[in-house]
Every structure is written in C-alpha cells, then in structure tokens.
Design a protein around this motif. Structure first.
Motif, short mmCIF file in Angstrom:
data_model
loop_
_atom_site.label_atom_id
_atom_site.label_comp_id
_atom_site.label_asym_id
_atom_site.label_seq_id
_atom_site.Cartn_x
_atom_site.Cartn_y
_atom_site.Cartn_z
N ILE A 46 0.87 -1.04 0.00
CA ILE A 46 0.12 -0.12 -0.06
C ILE A 46 0.60 1.16 0.10
O ILE A 46 1.55 1.61 0.89
CB ILE A 46 -1.11 0.30 1.17
N TYR A 71 1.21 5.35 -2.80
CA TYR A 71 0.57 5.70 -3.67
C TYR A 71 1.06 5.29 -5.11
O TYR A 71 0.06 4.95 -6.10
CB TYR A 71 0.62 7.37 -3.61
N PHE A 78 0.40 1.44 -6.02
CA PHE A 78 -1.14 1.38 -6.60
C PHE A 78 -1.52 2.12 -8.00
O PHE A 78 -2.06 1.55 -8.79
CB PHE A 78 -2.12 2.19 -5.49
N VAL A 117 -5.29 4.48 -3.64
CA VAL A 117 -5.21 4.13 -2.20
C VAL A 117 -6.23 5.00 -1.60
O VAL A 117 -6.96 4.80 -0.58
CB VAL A 117 -3.82 4.70 -1.85
N GLY A 172 -7.92 5.52 1.86
CA GLY A 172 -7.53 4.64 2.95
C GLY A 172 -8.83 3.60 3.22
O GLY A 172 -8.38 2.59 4.24
#
Lengths: 168, 514
Positions: free
Chosen positions: B400, B402, B405, B412, B415
């Motif tokens: 996880i 930025y 992803f 993200v 969250g």
C-alpha cells in the motif's frame, strides 16, 4: 425527530421562518446554515420560505430553489414521525444491505422518499454513515444502528411505533 | 475507593449499544454501592470488539468486549471492577491486543485512550505541544517542517501538503482561509469521523497550525450531515477550545489569531471534491469549478485557501511536536509517514489500522482483518472508496503505497478497504458504480452527467444478454470518454470500478439468470 417536533412543523409562520433567516443571514455563505436552521426547526423547508430567503439573500427564487433541490438532505415536504435512512453503499452491500433494503421496503410497504401509510416512517437512502465495519447500517432519526438484519429492523420499527403511541 | 471504567462514545460503539452498556454499568455500580467513575472515551477503532469496555488498574487498562448490556452483571460478578479477567469477554491488557499493538499510531495515538472533550486529557497526552512550539515560529518555519515531513494529502489526491501551504503562504497578506474537508463520503471510510468524535482537539490544533503557517485567521470545517455524533462532539470541543484560549483573538497570550467554525454539508457526495466544497461553503449548489485557478490562489470567496482533508491536518501536530524527521522516518519511497487504513465491509475484524506505508493488502486483510466475516473465501476488495477499482486476488500482494497502486491503475484514496466474499455479484457492483454517479453527479459536465445514466443502461443490456459484443465495446468506449472528458474525479474515476470488473471478472457482466 419526536412527534412533538413534527406537530410543530405544521405550525410554522412566515415570521418564524424570517427569524431563522435573520439569525444567520449575516454569516459568510449563509445559505446552507439558513436552510439547516429552517429544516431543523420545522422538519422541512416549506415552499413559502423560498421567497423570504430569496429576498433576504438578494438572490432569485430560482436560485434558492436550485440550491434546495441540489442537496439530498433538504426536504420540501413534512416527513413522518421518524426518518429512517438505509445505507446503500458498498461496505454495507458486502454484508447484505441489498437484501435488507428489499426487506425494509416490503415491511413498510413504501419505496425510498415515501412515508408509511400511518405517517410514522419516512424512508430515505443514504450513501454511507461511517459505520462501515459493522454494517448493514440504518439511521433512525439521529441514531445509527449497526449489524441490522431483518429481525432487528422489525424490532426497531415496533419500538418506534409503540413509543409514538405512548407519547400521544 | 472508586473504580474507573471506560465505555466508548463514537458512532460505531453507540450503534452497537454502548449507551445501554454505560447505563447498565452505572445502575449496577449504584446497586452494589461501588463508587464509579465512568468515562465515555473515544473508540480504539477495534470495531468488532465494540462496545469495548475498559477498566483502569494499577497495571494499566484491561479490556472486555464486545460487551452487551446483558453481559454487564456477569462481568461485574466475575470481578470487572477489581480488574479480574476470568470471563469469556476478557481480552487482557488493552495495549497488548495484537491488532492494536502491531500498529504505528502517530495521528491516532490518543484515540480511545482519552475523553474526547477533556482538554486536560488532551494536554496530558502531548496535545497542543506542537502548537506551543509553533506559536514561537514564523509561518515559513512551519511550512518548512510540513514540507520536510513528506506529508501528502490524505484525502486521496496525495498532493504534497507543504507545497500547497507554501503557495498560500506566498500569496500577498490579506484574508486567507483554512478549509478542512470533513465530507468523508467514501463508503468504507471512517477515519475522519474518528478524529472528530474521539480526538477533536487534534483537528483544532492542526487547523490552527495551518492558519499560523500561511497567515490565515479563519478556518471552516465542512462536515457531512450524515455524521450527527461528530457534529455534536466537535461543536462542543470548539466551544471549550475557545473558553480555554486555544482559539480566537489572542491564542494563549501569543497575540496570534485564529477563528474556527464548523459548517454542515447537506448530503451531496460531490461536495467532497474541493472546488465543489468551496461553492457549497459559499452558499451555492456544490458545482465543480474548473482549475486553474487553484484554490490556493483563488479559493473560498475568491481568497487564497488551504483545502486539506481531516487526516492531513491531523497529522501536522505530531510533525510540529516531534519533528518532521520523526514522521518521515516512517513509510516507503515517496509515501512518507503513516496512513490510517480502514478495514470494512465483509471483514471479521474491521476497524482502524494506522500503519506506515508499505504493508501489503493481503497482510492487512488477513493478519489484521482475519479474513471475511462470513468465513467464505475473499473474492474482491475495493480500495479508495466508490471510485476505486475492485482488486482481484492477483493484486493483493501490492504494497500500500501511492505509486505502487497507481502503477496498476488502483488508488489508495482515503485508505478505505472494503472486502467482499465470493457471494458478491461483480456485475451488480459495476452497475452500482454508474448508478451512484448518476445520483451524485453535480451535472456540470456532460461525460459525468449523461455518461453515468447511459452506463447503467448499457450494463443492464449486457446483463440481459442483448448484443453482448456491441454493448461491451460501447461500455469500454463510454468509460474512456468519462475518464478523459470529465471535469473532476467523480466522472473521471467512476469508470475505474467498472473497468476493473470488465477486466478481472468479465464473466459477471454477461447474462445472469434472475
């Protein structure tokens, strides 16, 4: 909202509406605070409030109407004694919100944005109540309930309707 | 001798019956002649254990949960008030619960520990320490600290917070604003709500720091109307902060000035988009504005404005108190610090998990979440709210972060992690993404306003088995148009969940027996 508050909702006067407008009109960006104040006091924003708000805020009636209709929260008609919001968003979907929604509509005999025949419950959809780890979530007036299933919902409704009778 | 018992007061604890637990505990203590100090603390964010009751002992706090009102008598009989742990609901020392122990709580260090409204409690846990330091700093020094921390916008866009603040700081002196985006509309997210309900002074401190940094003396919190508990608690905290001299004309005798007000939204998802939020604050329909001009140059009422999410602002007090480096030491790559993740949907152990960037989705869902609530196999997970893609198993080992992803088209976002078991109908989920957009679009640009309606129709035709190949092409085309042609993220990202279903679960967009 309590039964008493709804009773009062039928009793609004133009003077009372103007009071709410005057209490907030001086604030920067006063429109939403004014609409909230009117709805909090009377349960909805009566049509008759539109020209008063327009005049006080130096806007057209069309602009004021446009703002009221843009926001899901504002209502232009009275509700039943209680407002039930059912969460339709993904986190609740993942734990059975679609089935719960179908049950609720059948149990109350109404669709979204409608009020039950006994005028007790107005049903509204909501997209998230922030209770996403303990869904399905239902908001009854200002109280959120978690892990609601068909049985717990039916019990909630029974409590609501019984309480309303006692108040009378 | 009095005994201190904690019963949380956040929305989820209340939704699971915390008020009844508190009342029953009070009555039981009364009947037994026990002098009870009942604290309504915030929630620890371990939601599957709510209501999570704690009792203070000389060796720290002990936890019991999930407690129903009907359990209270048996808990007291088993020695709750004496801190005995011989009861099926006893969980041992709160701090040792692995879910909590394995987190890195910087922003949420006080959550669930303190009474949200007690300024003394807040101060006793390093509250206002960052502000006390900042009152002796000039604006640039505060901006520099935020820049050095590497903090990026936690609302979802991940723009560097310090750069945004620098822009507003560099605008000529005059009226400037700090606006906090507390319109937490993404399903599966509740971290903003937890801050406002469980540690409200943290947000007040963060916003005051932003005001000092950029030279703004007025702040607004735009809070969604779906959060009545947050509104009640935060409004009370505001009043108390004014009384204690932490807000207003002369903050703690420093001569510095910052006013703060909370404004309620009115049930429009689009108002979580920053420019539409500004229109709404100004008293208009919440319509998206074209950028530029950036809000940092021309924002609220046309003045330079910092618009930050609750979590971005709430991260700042730690940075000022413990130093930018202490924050930047957490994280990976360009994603520095911690991210408050929220485990939701079909999950066994849902709740708030604050961790440094870098944990994988699978570790989060399995180690913390414990798999699905139903015990069935996990099938898909939606990260980043209703505009986020549905991720299939092959993507769960992504850390996880930025950039990681973004590399596969995921977000993200704020969250939020919403888990689904194998009973989910992915075609239905794709349809819902379009339906949601059709309900919540502000209507300003055509790809979003019309595209969402057409999207629902095309998906319905696909699922009815009509001209499958043609309609599939049409849907792909429509998604591209919305992504490329929409004015903001609402229309521009609504296709993400749809495209992810087309790509990873194509069989579920075809004819379904009803």
């Amino acid at each position: 909202m309590s039964q008493a508050a709804v009773q009062a909702a039928q009793d609004w006067t133009l003077e009372q509406i103007q009071q709410e407008i005057d209490a907030h009109r001086h604030r920067p960006g006063a429109m939403l605070p004014i609409l909230h104040a009117i709805q909090d006091r009377f349960g909805y924003v009566p049509e008759a409030a539109v020209p008063l708000i327009a005049e006080s805020m130096r806007q057209t009636r069309a602009e004021v109407h446009g703002i009221i209709s843009f926001y899901h929260h504002f209502r232009t008609r009275p509700t039943g004694s209680h407002v039930v919001h059912v969460c339709r968003a993904e986190a609740c979907q993942a734990v059975g919100a679609r089935q719960l929604e179908a049950h609720i509509k059948e149990r109350l005999g109404i669709d979204f944005h409608q009020t039950s025949a006994d005028n007790e419950i107005t049903l509204e959809p909501v997209y998230c109540l922030g209770n996403c780890a303990c869904g399905p979530s239902v908001r009854v007036d200002d109280d959120v309930h978690g892990r609601v299933d068909a049985d717990t919902f039916d019990r909630l409704v029974e409590q609501l309707t019984t309480t309303a009778v006692e108040v009378k | 001798m009095s005994v201190t018992v904690y019963v949380p007061c956040d929305t989820t604890a209340l939704a699971m019956g915390a008020d009844a637990v508190a009342d029953t505990t009070r009555q039981a203590a009364n009947q037994r002649g026990v002098e009870l100090n009942l604290v309504r603390n915030g929630s620890r964010g371990l939601f599957w254990l709510e209501p999570l009751v704690e009792v203070a002992t000389p060796n720290g706090r002990l936890a019991y949960g999930p407690v129903k009102a009907a359990d209270v008598d048996s808990l007291i009989d088993a020695g709750l008030f004496e801190g005995k742990t011989d009861h099926p609901l006893a969980l041992g020392p709160t701090d040792d619960i692995p879910y909590l122990k394995n987190q890195q709580r910087l922003t949420f260090s006080r959550i669930g520990v303190t009474d949200p409204l007690s300024i003394d409690d807040y101060r006793a846990h390093r509250g206002f320490a960052g502000l006390e330091k900042a009152l002796n700093l000039d604006g640039q020094a505060i901006v520099d600290a935020v820049k050095a921390s590497g903090l990026r916008g936690r609302g979802g866009a991940a723009f560097p917070t310090g750069i945004k603040w620098q822009t507003v700081h560099d605008e000529p002196a005059g009226q400037k604003y700090i606006v906090c985006n507390a319109d937490e509309g993404d399903s599966g997210t509740f971290a903003d709500r937890l801050v406002m309900e469980c540690d409200p002074y943290l947000l007040i401190e963060g916003m005051t720091l932003a005001g000092l940094a950029v030279g703004a003396d007025q702040g607004y919190v735009y809070l969604r109307s779906e959060y009545p508990v947050a509104h009640r608690i935060f409004s009370e905290a505001l009043a108390r902060a004014y009384d204690a001299g932490y807000l207003g004309r002369d903050i703690r005798g420093s001569g510095r000035h910052f006013d703060l007000e909370v404004r309620l939204g009115a049930g429009a998802y689009i108002c979580g988009e920053e420019t539409s939020l500004l229109d709404s604050l100004e008293g208009k329909r919440g319509m998206v504005r074209a950028k530029p001009p950036l809000p940092a140059i021309k924002g609220l009422f046309g003045k330079p404005t910092v618009v930050n999410n609750v979590l971005s602002l709430a991260a700042v007090p730690f940075i000022l108190d413990q130093g930018a480096q202490a924050y930047a030491d957490y994280g990976m790559g360009k994603s520095r610090g911690t991210l408050p993740l929220q485990l939701a949907g079909n999950v066994k152990r849902g709740g708030l998990v604050e961790l440094a960037f870098g944990i994988t989705l699978r570790e989060l869902m399995e180690d913390f979440g414990g798999g699905t609530l139903t015990g069935r196999p996990l099938k898909a997970v939606q990260v980043g709210g209703p505009l986020g893609a549905y991720l299939p198993q092959s993507q769960w080992d992504t850390p996880i972060d930025y950039e990681a992803f973004a590399a596969f088209g995921g977000v993200v976002g704020h969250g939020g992690v919403v888990m689904f078991d194998d009973t989910v109908d992915m075609g239905e989920q794709a349809r819902f993404a379009m339906e949601f957009c059709s309900v919540e679009s502000c209507g300003k640009c055509t790809p979003c306003r019309i595209g969402a309606v057409r999207g629902v129709e095309v998906i319905d035709r696909l699922r009815a088995g009509e001209n499958v190949e043609t309609n599939r092409e049409l849907l792909a085309d429509l998604c591209d148009t919305m992504v490329d042609g929409s004015l903001c993220a609402m229309g521009g990202m609504t296709p993400f969940p749809v495209q992810s279903v087309m790509k990873h679960f194509p069989d579920e967009l075809t004819h379904r027996p009803t």
